[in-house]
Scaffold this motif. Structure first.
Motif, PDB file in Angstrom:
ATOM      1  N   MET A 169     -22.846   1.839  19.688  1.00  0.00           N
ATOM      2  CA  MET A 169     -22.645   0.538  20.326  1.00  0.00           C
ATOM      3  C   MET A 169     -22.195  -0.508  19.309  1.00  0.00           C
ATOM      4  O   MET A 169     -21.473  -1.426  19.652  1.00  0.00           O
ATOM      5  N   LYS A 170     -22.588  -0.397  18.065  1.00  0.00           N
ATOM      6  CA  LYS A 170     -22.201  -1.363  17.033  1.00  0.00           C
ATOM      7  C   LYS A 170     -20.692  -1.387  16.817  1.00  0.00           C
ATOM      8  O   LYS A 170     -20.110  -2.445  16.631  1.00  0.00           O
ATOM      9  N   LYS A 171     -20.073  -0.208  16.825  1.00  0.00           N
ATOM     10  CA  LYS A 171     -18.625  -0.147  16.620  1.00  0.00           C
ATOM     11  C   LYS A 171     -17.884  -0.882  17.729  1.00  0.00           C
ATOM     12  O   LYS A 171     -16.868  -1.501  17.494  1.00  0.00           O
ATOM     13  N   GLN A 172     -18.405  -0.792  18.948  1.00  0.00           N
ATOM     14  CA  GLN A 172     -17.784  -1.481  20.074  1.00  0.00           C
ATOM     15  C   GLN A 172     -17.773  -2.983  19.869  1.00  0.00           C
ATOM     16  O   GLN A 172     -16.850  -3.657  20.293  1.00  0.00           O
ATOM     17  N   GLN A 173     -18.808  -3.514  19.191  1.00  0.00           N
ATOM     18  CA  GLN A 173     -18.890  -4.957  18.973  1.00  0.00           C
ATOM     19  C   GLN A 173     -17.627  -5.474  18.287  1.00  0.00           C
ATOM     20  O   GLN A 173     -17.155  -6.554  18.598  1.00  0.00           O
ATOM     21  N   GLN A 174     -17.066  -4.703  17.348  1.00  0.00           N
ATOM     22  CA  GLN A 174     -15.844  -5.115  16.649  1.00  0.00           C
ATOM     23  C   GLN A 174     -14.670  -5.212  17.626  1.00  0.00           C
ATOM     24  O   GLN A 174     -13.870  -6.123  17.536  1.00  0.00           O
ATOM     25  N   LEU A 175     -14.584  -4.259  18.537  1.00  0.00           N
ATOM     26  CA  LEU A 175     -13.519  -4.286  19.544  1.00  0.00           C
ATOM     27  C   LEU A 175     -13.668  -5.510  20.434  1.00  0.00           C
ATOM     28  O   LEU A 175     -12.703  -6.190  20.740  1.00  0.00           O
TER      29      LEU A 175
ATOM     30  N   LYS B 124     -15.129  -8.299  19.741  1.00  0.00           N
ATOM     31  CA  LYS B 124     -14.928  -9.529  18.978  1.00  0.00           C
ATOM     32  C   LYS B 124     -13.483 -10.009  19.061  1.00  0.00           C
ATOM     33  O   LYS B 124     -13.221 -11.196  19.225  1.00  0.00           O
ATOM     34  N   GLY B 125     -12.547  -9.088  18.973  1.00  0.00           N
ATOM     35  CA  GLY B 125     -11.140  -9.429  19.063  1.00  0.00           C
ATOM     36  C   GLY B 125     -10.728  -9.910  20.444  1.00  0.00           C
ATOM     37  O   GLY B 125      -9.702 -10.553  20.608  1.00  0.00           O
ATOM     38  N   SER B 126     -11.533  -9.612  21.437  1.00  0.00           N
ATOM     39  CA  SER B 126     -11.231  -9.975  22.822  1.00  0.00           C
ATOM     40  C   SER B 126     -12.089 -11.130  23.322  1.00  0.00           C
ATOM     41  O   SER B 126     -12.016 -11.489  24.485  1.00  0.00           O
ATOM     42  N   LEU B 127     -12.887 -11.712  22.432  1.00  0.00           N
ATOM     43  CA  LEU B 127     -13.859 -12.728  22.819  1.00  0.00           C
ATOM     44  C   LEU B 127     -13.246 -13.902  23.586  1.00  0.00           C
ATOM     45  O   LEU B 127     -13.733 -14.274  24.656  1.00  0.00           O
ATOM     46  N   ASN B 128     -12.164 -14.467  23.062  1.00  0.00           N
ATOM     47  CA  ASN B 128     -11.531 -15.604  23.746  1.00  0.00           C
ATOM     48  C   ASN B 128     -11.060 -15.215  25.139  1.00  0.00           C
ATOM     49  O   ASN B 128     -11.239 -15.966  26.094  1.00  0.00           O
TER      50      ASN B 128
ATOM     51  N   THR C  25     -23.186 -15.929  28.419  1.00  0.00           N
ATOM     52  CA  THR C  25     -23.793 -14.752  27.769  1.00  0.00           C
ATOM     53  C   THR C  25     -24.426 -13.826  28.802  1.00  0.00           C
ATOM     54  O   THR C  25     -24.309 -12.612  28.705  1.00  0.00           O
ATOM     55  N   GLN C  26     -25.084 -14.408  29.800  1.00  0.00           N
ATOM     56  CA  GLN C  26     -25.736 -13.592  30.835  1.00  0.00           C
ATOM     57  C   GLN C  26     -24.720 -12.877  31.721  1.00  0.00           C
ATOM     58  O   GLN C  26     -24.937 -11.734  32.113  1.00  0.00           O
ATOM     59  N   LYS C  27     -23.619 -13.550  32.021  1.00  0.00           N
ATOM     60  CA  LYS C  27     -22.579 -12.954  32.873  1.00  0.00           C
ATOM     61  C   LYS C  27     -21.932 -11.764  32.165  1.00  0.00           C
ATOM     62  O   LYS C  27     -21.669 -10.735  32.789  1.00  0.00           O
ATOM     63  N   VAL C  28     -21.692 -11.895  30.862  1.00  0.00           N
ATOM     64  CA  VAL C  28     -21.116 -10.792  30.088  1.00  0.00           C
ATOM     65  C   VAL C  28     -22.056  -9.584  30.127  1.00  0.00           C
ATOM     66  O   VAL C  28     -21.627  -8.456  30.361  1.00  0.00           O
ATOM     67  N   LYS C  29     -23.344  -9.838  29.934  1.00  0.00           N
ATOM     68  CA  LYS C  29     -24.343  -8.766  29.973  1.00  0.00           C
ATOM     69  C   LYS C  29     -24.358  -8.094  31.344  1.00  0.00           C
ATOM     70  O   LYS C  29     -24.381  -6.876  31.455  1.00  0.00           O
ATOM     71  N   GLU C  30     -24.299  -8.911  32.401  1.00  0.00           N
ATOM     72  CA  GLU C  30     -24.329  -8.403  33.779  1.00  0.00           C
ATOM     73  C   GLU C  30     -23.085  -7.566  34.091  1.00  0.00           C
ATOM     74  O   GLU C  30     -23.190  -6.441  34.585  1.00  0.00           O
ATOM     75  N   VAL C  31     -21.918  -8.101  33.782  1.00  0.00           N
ATOM     76  CA  VAL C  31     -20.651  -7.436  34.096  1.00  0.00           C
ATOM     77  C   VAL C  31     -20.506  -6.113  33.338  1.00  0.00           C
ATOM     78  O   VAL C  31     -19.963  -5.151  33.858  1.00  0.00           O
TER      79      VAL C  31
ATOM     80  N   GLU D 260     -22.992  -4.272  32.362  1.00  0.00           N
ATOM     81  CA  GLU D 260     -24.225  -3.501  32.584  1.00  0.00           C
ATOM     82  C   GLU D 260     -25.014  -3.321  31.290  1.00  0.00           C
ATOM     83  O   GLU D 260     -25.494  -2.232  30.987  1.00  0.00           O
ATOM     84  N   GLY D 261     -25.095  -4.398  30.508  1.00  0.00           N
ATOM     85  CA  GLY D 261     -25.889  -4.380  29.284  1.00  0.00           C
ATOM     86  C   GLY D 261     -25.209  -3.732  28.093  1.00  0.00           C
ATOM     87  O   GLY D 261     -25.761  -3.713  26.996  1.00  0.00           O
ATOM     88  N   GLU D 262     -24.004  -3.186  28.271  1.00  0.00           N
ATOM     89  CA  GLU D 262     -23.286  -2.527  27.178  1.00  0.00           C
ATOM     90  C   GLU D 262     -22.846  -3.528  26.108  1.00  0.00           C
ATOM     91  O   GLU D 262     -22.718  -3.191  24.952  1.00  0.00           O
ATOM     92  N   MET D 263     -22.597  -4.745  26.530  1.00  0.00           N
ATOM     93  CA  MET D 263     -22.109  -5.752  25.606  1.00  0.00           C
ATOM     94  C   MET D 263     -23.012  -6.968  25.660  1.00  0.00           C
ATOM     95  O   MET D 263     -23.325  -7.471  26.728  1.00  0.00           O
ATOM     96  N   SER D 264     -23.434  -7.417  24.495  1.00  0.00           N
ATOM     97  CA  SER D 264     -24.191  -8.669  24.474  1.00  0.00           C
ATOM     98  C   SER D 264     -23.419  -9.656  23.608  1.00  0.00           C
ATOM     99  O   SER D 264     -22.909  -9.317  22.547  1.00  0.00           O
ATOM    100  N   LEU D 265     -23.320 -10.843  24.117  1.00  0.00           N
ATOM    101  CA  LEU D 265     -22.575 -11.901  23.448  1.00  0.00           C
ATOM    102  C   LEU D 265     -23.602 -12.843  22.835  1.00  0.00           C
ATOM    103  O   LEU D 265     -24.385 -13.456  23.555  1.00  0.00           O
ATOM    104  N   THR D 266     -23.639 -12.916  21.511  1.00  0.00           N
ATOM    105  CA  THR D 266     -24.625 -13.768  20.858  1.00  0.00           C
ATOM    106  C   THR D 266     -24.143 -15.215  20.852  1.00  0.00           C
ATOM    107  O   THR D 266     -22.938 -15.485  20.896  1.00  0.00           O
TER     108      THR D 266
END
Length: 111
Positions: free
Chosen positions: A1-7, A9-13, A32-38, A40-46
């Motif tokens: 899951m950590k590697k996905q965070q880098q991907l 990050k580039g799509s954050l905007n 942040t909650q909507k990202v987590k919901e959409v 399904e918890g795979e991505m968390s936006l700090t």
């Protein structure tokens, strides 16, 4: 899951702008909650990633900020400006093209 965070990050905007495009206006925690919901918890936006991105998008003229008092506290709502809406459309087209190309690479059959 950590590697996905880098991907991500580039799509954050693009992620932020798409959510605002869909929802009209949102405040930080709600994003942040909507990202987590959409996802399904795979991505968390700090908050450490979110707020600098929001401030940059605002500085670039893509977001407007509205302050509203909620339960005695001031809450900052973000919404797309007219140029933000155009930029979101452009970013979504770029992202769709990128995803299509990545799918072609992933599905490549070695001959």
């Amino acid at each position: 899951m950590k590697k996905q965070q880098q991907l991500y990050k580039g799509s954050l905007n693009a992620i932020i702008m798409k959510l605002l495009d869909q929802n009209g206006r949102m405040y930080g925690y709600e994003i942040t909650q909507k990202v987590k919901e959409v996802t399904e918890g795979e991505m968390s936006l700090t908050e450490g990633a979110l707020y600098p991105a929001l401030h940059k998008l605002e500085a670039d003229g893509y977001l407007d900020v509205e302050l509203e008092r909620v339960d005695g506290r001031v809450r900052k709502y973000y919404k797309l400006t007219e140029s933000g809406v155009k930029e979101t459309t452009s970013k979504m087209e770029e992202l769709e093209s990128f995803i299509r190309n990545m799918q072609n690479i992933v599905n490549l059959k070695l001959t």
